[in-house]
Every structure is written in structure tokens, then in C-alpha cells.
Design a protein around this motif. Structure first.
Motif, PDB file in Angstrom:
ATOM      1  N   TYR A   1       0.833  -1.194   0.000  1.00 47.18           N
ATOM      2  CA  TYR A   1       0.000   0.000   0.000  1.00 47.18           C
ATOM      3  C   TYR A   1       0.872   1.250   0.000  1.00 47.18           C
ATOM      4  O   TYR A   1       0.610   2.198  -0.747  1.00 47.18           O
ATOM      5  N   GLY A   2       1.906   1.251   0.828  1.00 49.21           N
ATOM      6  CA  GLY A   2       2.794   2.414   0.900  1.00 49.21           C
ATOM      7  C   GLY A   2       3.508   2.678  -0.413  1.00 49.21           C
ATOM      8  O   GLY A   2       3.612   3.826  -0.856  1.00 49.21           O
ATOM      9  N   VAL A   3       4.007   1.627  -1.041  1.00 50.70           N
ATOM     10  CA  VAL A   3       4.697   1.789  -2.329  1.00 50.70           C
ATOM     11  C   VAL A   3       3.742   2.313  -3.389  1.00 50.70           C
ATOM     12  O   VAL A   3       4.074   3.227  -4.156  1.00 50.70           O
ATOM     13  N   MET A   4       2.546   1.763  -3.441  1.00 51.83           N
ATOM     14  CA  MET A   4       1.582   2.196  -4.456  1.00 51.83           C
ATOM     15  C   MET A   4       1.088   3.611  -4.175  1.00 51.83           C
ATOM     16  O   MET A   4       0.906   4.403  -5.105  1.00 51.83           O
ATOM     17  N   ALA A   5       0.859   3.950  -2.919  1.00 46.70           N
ATOM     18  CA  ALA A   5       0.421   5.305  -2.589  1.00 46.70           C
ATOM     19  C   ALA A   5       1.510   6.316  -2.945  1.00 46.70           C
ATOM     20  O   ALA A   5       1.221   7.385  -3.501  1.00 46.70           O
ATOM     21  N   TYR A   6       2.754   5.984  -2.665  1.00 44.20           N
ATOM     22  CA  TYR A   6       3.867   6.871  -3.016  1.00 44.20           C
ATOM     23  C   TYR A   6       3.980   7.009  -4.529  1.00 44.20           C
ATOM     24  O   TYR A   6       4.215   8.104  -5.050  1.00 44.20           O
ATOM     25  N   SER A   7       3.787   5.916  -5.237  1.00 49.10           N
ATOM     26  CA  SER A   7       3.834   5.950  -6.704  1.00 49.10           C
ATOM     27  C   SER A   7       2.744   6.860  -7.265  1.00 49.10           C
ATOM     28  O   SER A   7       2.987   7.627  -8.208  1.00 49.10           O
ATOM     29  N   VAL A   8       1.560   6.784  -6.693  1.00 49.95           N
ATOM     30  CA  VAL A   8       0.460   7.634  -7.159  1.00 49.95           C
ATOM     31  C   VAL A   8       0.760   9.096  -6.873  1.00 49.95           C
ATOM     32  O   VAL A   8       0.525   9.966  -7.720  1.00 49.95           O
ATOM     33  N   VAL A   9       1.322   9.384  -5.708  1.00 51.05           N
ATOM     34  CA  VAL A   9       1.666  10.772  -5.375  1.00 51.05           C
ATOM     35  C   VAL A   9       2.729  11.294  -6.344  1.00 51.05           C
ATOM     36  O   VAL A   9       2.656  12.432  -6.815  1.00 51.05           O
ATOM     37  N   GLN A  10       3.728  10.472  -6.648  1.00 52.32           N
ATOM     38  CA  GLN A  10       4.786  10.877  -7.562  1.00 52.32           C
ATOM     39  C   GLN A  10       4.268  11.080  -8.986  1.00 52.32           C
ATOM     40  O   GLN A  10       4.800  11.889  -9.735  1.00 52.32           O
ATOM     41  N   ARG A  11       3.241  10.331  -9.355  1.00 53.94           N
ATOM     42  CA  ARG A  11       2.718  10.389 -10.714  1.00 53.94           C
ATOM     43  C   ARG A  11       1.457  11.246 -10.828  1.00 53.94           C
ATOM     44  O   ARG A  11       0.773  11.195 -11.852  1.00 53.94           O
TER      45      ARG A  11
ATOM     46  N   ARG B   1      -6.999   0.881 -14.122  1.00 55.07           N
ATOM     47  CA  ARG B   1      -6.363  -0.347 -14.628  1.00 55.07           C
ATOM     48  C   ARG B   1      -4.846  -0.210 -14.672  1.00 55.07           C
ATOM     49  O   ARG B   1      -4.123  -1.152 -14.364  1.00 55.07           O
ATOM     50  N   GLY B   2      -4.358   0.966 -15.042  1.00 56.03           N
ATOM     51  CA  GLY B   2      -2.914   1.180 -15.114  1.00 56.03           C
ATOM     52  C   GLY B   2      -2.239   1.076 -13.760  1.00 56.03           C
ATOM     53  O   GLY B   2      -1.205   0.424 -13.615  1.00 56.03           O
ATOM     54  N   VAL B   3      -2.828   1.721 -12.764  1.00 58.31           N
ATOM     55  CA  VAL B   3      -2.240   1.686 -11.423  1.00 58.31           C
ATOM     56  C   VAL B   3      -2.385   0.288 -10.820  1.00 58.31           C
ATOM     57  O   VAL B   3      -1.449  -0.242 -10.214  1.00 58.31           O
ATOM     58  N   LEU B   4      -3.546  -0.322 -11.004  1.00 61.76           N
ATOM     59  CA  LEU B   4      -3.735  -1.689 -10.509  1.00 61.76           C
ATOM     60  C   LEU B   4      -2.790  -2.663 -11.207  1.00 61.76           C
ATOM     61  O   LEU B   4      -2.253  -3.575 -10.578  1.00 61.76           O
TER      62      LEU B   4
ATOM     63  N   GLY C   1       0.600  -2.465  -9.635  1.00 54.73           N
ATOM     64  CA  GLY C   1       0.605  -3.130  -8.333  1.00 54.73           C
ATOM     65  C   GLY C   1       0.562  -4.641  -8.460  1.00 54.73           C
ATOM     66  O   GLY C   1       1.272  -5.365  -7.763  1.00 54.73           O
ATOM     67  N   LEU C   2      -0.255  -5.125  -9.384  1.00 57.30           N
ATOM     68  CA  LEU C   2      -0.347  -6.570  -9.569  1.00 57.30           C
ATOM     69  C   LEU C   2       0.910  -7.135 -10.209  1.00 57.30           C
ATOM     70  O   LEU C   2       1.243  -8.303  -9.998  1.00 57.30           O
ATOM     71  N   GLY C   3       1.630  -6.317 -10.965  1.00 55.42           N
ATOM     72  CA  GLY C   3       2.924  -6.752 -11.488  1.00 55.42           C
ATOM     73  C   GLY C   3       3.909  -6.995 -10.356  1.00 55.42           C
ATOM     74  O   GLY C   3       4.654  -7.983 -10.358  1.00 55.42           O
ATOM     75  N   LEU C   4       3.900  -6.091  -9.372  1.00 53.58           N
ATOM     76  CA  LEU C   4       4.747  -6.287  -8.194  1.00 53.58           C
ATOM     77  C   LEU C   4       4.344  -7.529  -7.420  1.00 53.58           C
ATOM     78  O   LEU C   4       5.195  -8.311  -6.972  1.00 53.58           O
TER      79      LEU C   4
ATOM     80  N   THR D   1      -6.216  -5.768  -2.899  1.00 55.52           N
ATOM     81  CA  THR D   1      -6.782  -4.834  -1.927  1.00 55.52           C
ATOM     82  C   THR D   1      -5.824  -3.685  -1.626  1.00 55.52           C
ATOM     83  O   THR D   1      -6.229  -2.530  -1.564  1.00 55.52           O
ATOM     84  N   SER D   2      -4.548  -4.010  -1.471  1.00 53.68           N
ATOM     85  CA  SER D   2      -3.557  -2.972  -1.159  1.00 53.68           C
ATOM     86  C   SER D   2      -3.322  -2.036  -2.335  1.00 53.68           C
ATOM     87  O   SER D   2      -2.958  -0.886  -2.147  1.00 53.68           O
ATOM     88  N   SER D   3      -3.499  -2.526  -3.547  1.00 53.91           N
ATOM     89  CA  SER D   3      -3.296  -1.687  -4.730  1.00 53.91           C
ATOM     90  C   SER D   3      -4.553  -0.915  -5.115  1.00 53.91           C
ATOM     91  O   SER D   3      -4.463   0.129  -5.759  1.00 53.91           O
ATOM     92  N   TYR D   4      -5.710  -1.422  -4.733  1.00 45.57           N
ATOM     93  CA  TYR D   4      -6.955  -0.795  -5.154  1.00 45.57           C
ATOM     94  C   TYR D   4      -7.151   0.576  -4.516  1.00 45.57           C
ATOM     95  O   TYR D   4      -7.607   1.513  -5.188  1.00 45.57           O
TER      96      TYR D   4
END
Length: 126
Positions: free
Chosen positions: A20-30, A49-52, A55-58, A105-108
Motif C-alpha cells: 500500500y505504501g509503495v503504491m500510494a507513493y507511486s500515485v503521489v509521484q505520478r 487499470r494502469g495503477v492496478l 501493483g499486480l505486477g509487483l 486490496t492494497s493496490s486498489y
């Protein structure tokens, strides 16, 4: 066994919080990029779909590395298990499903936040 289950649950919680932290930081950066995409006509579903997908790739990479490690570790566990196979496919499938569910759930939540980016605010911010 209880201690091992407790550590496994703690590891699952740490995984969820970390992703969740990595994805939230990624969204803030982007945010600016996502705002520009939305301003140019990208649908909110495409951004979701792009952000999910990222996250699902990770999650997929983590599951792949974890499976390799788990199969390597089964030789050590084989001596400790009685009446159960160390490579039980049902257990592996259940764990993969659980990790995938935690990953989705963490990426959504950050992905949903990315769809709420106001293009005008994102473009003006700098």
C-alpha cells in the motif's frame, strides 16, 4: 505452530502495508502525469487499470520469487511434517490466492485515489 502462524500473519500484514505504501507513493509521484492523462481524455477506468496493473505486477513478481523460495525450502520442511506433503498443491494455491487478494486490496485503494485526481489542480501544481 501457533507462533509460526502468528509470524505468518504479521508478515502478511507487513506485506499489505508495504505494498500500500509503495503504491500510494507511486500515485503521489505520478499525480501530474495522471492529471495530464485525464485532461487528454483518458478514462478513469484506464487510469485505475494502469495503477492496478503496476501493483499486480509487483505482486506477481513477489509470488514468483516466493514460489521458487518455497519449493527450495520444502527440503528442510519435509523432515518436520508428518502426514502432509511439503509440496501440497492445495496449500500453495490457497496461499497464492490469499497473497493475490491482499495485493489487489492494497493496490486498489491508491488506484482509486488516482482516479480522483483533478486534472486542473495536477497541471497547475509545481
Amino acid at each position: 505452530m501457533t507462533l509460526l502462524a502468528g509470524f505468518a500473519a504479521l508478515a502478511l500484514v507487513l506485506t499489505a502495508v508495504g505494498l500500500y505504501g509503495v503504491m500510494a507513493y507511486s500515485v503521489v509521484q505520478r499525480t501530474r502525469e495522471l492529471g495530464i492523462r485525464l485532461a487528454l481524455g483518458a478514462s478513469r477506468e484506464a487510469v485505475l487499470r494502469g495503477v492496478l496493473g503496476r501493483g499486480l505486477g509487483l505482486v506477481g513478481a513477489g509470488i514468483g520469487v516466493g514460489l521458487v523460495g518455497a519449493f527450495a525450502f520444502t527440503r528442510v520442511l519435509r523432515a518436520l511434517l508428518y502426514g502432509v506433503s511439503a509440496t501440497d498443491p492445495a496449500v500453495f494455491a490457497l496461499i497464492i490466492g490469499l497473497l493475490a487478494l491482499v495485493g489487489v486490496t492494497s493496490s486498489y485503494l491508491p488506484a482509486r485515489r488516482a482516479t480522483r485526481v483533478d486534472p486542473m489542480v495536477a497541471i497547475r501544481a509545481e
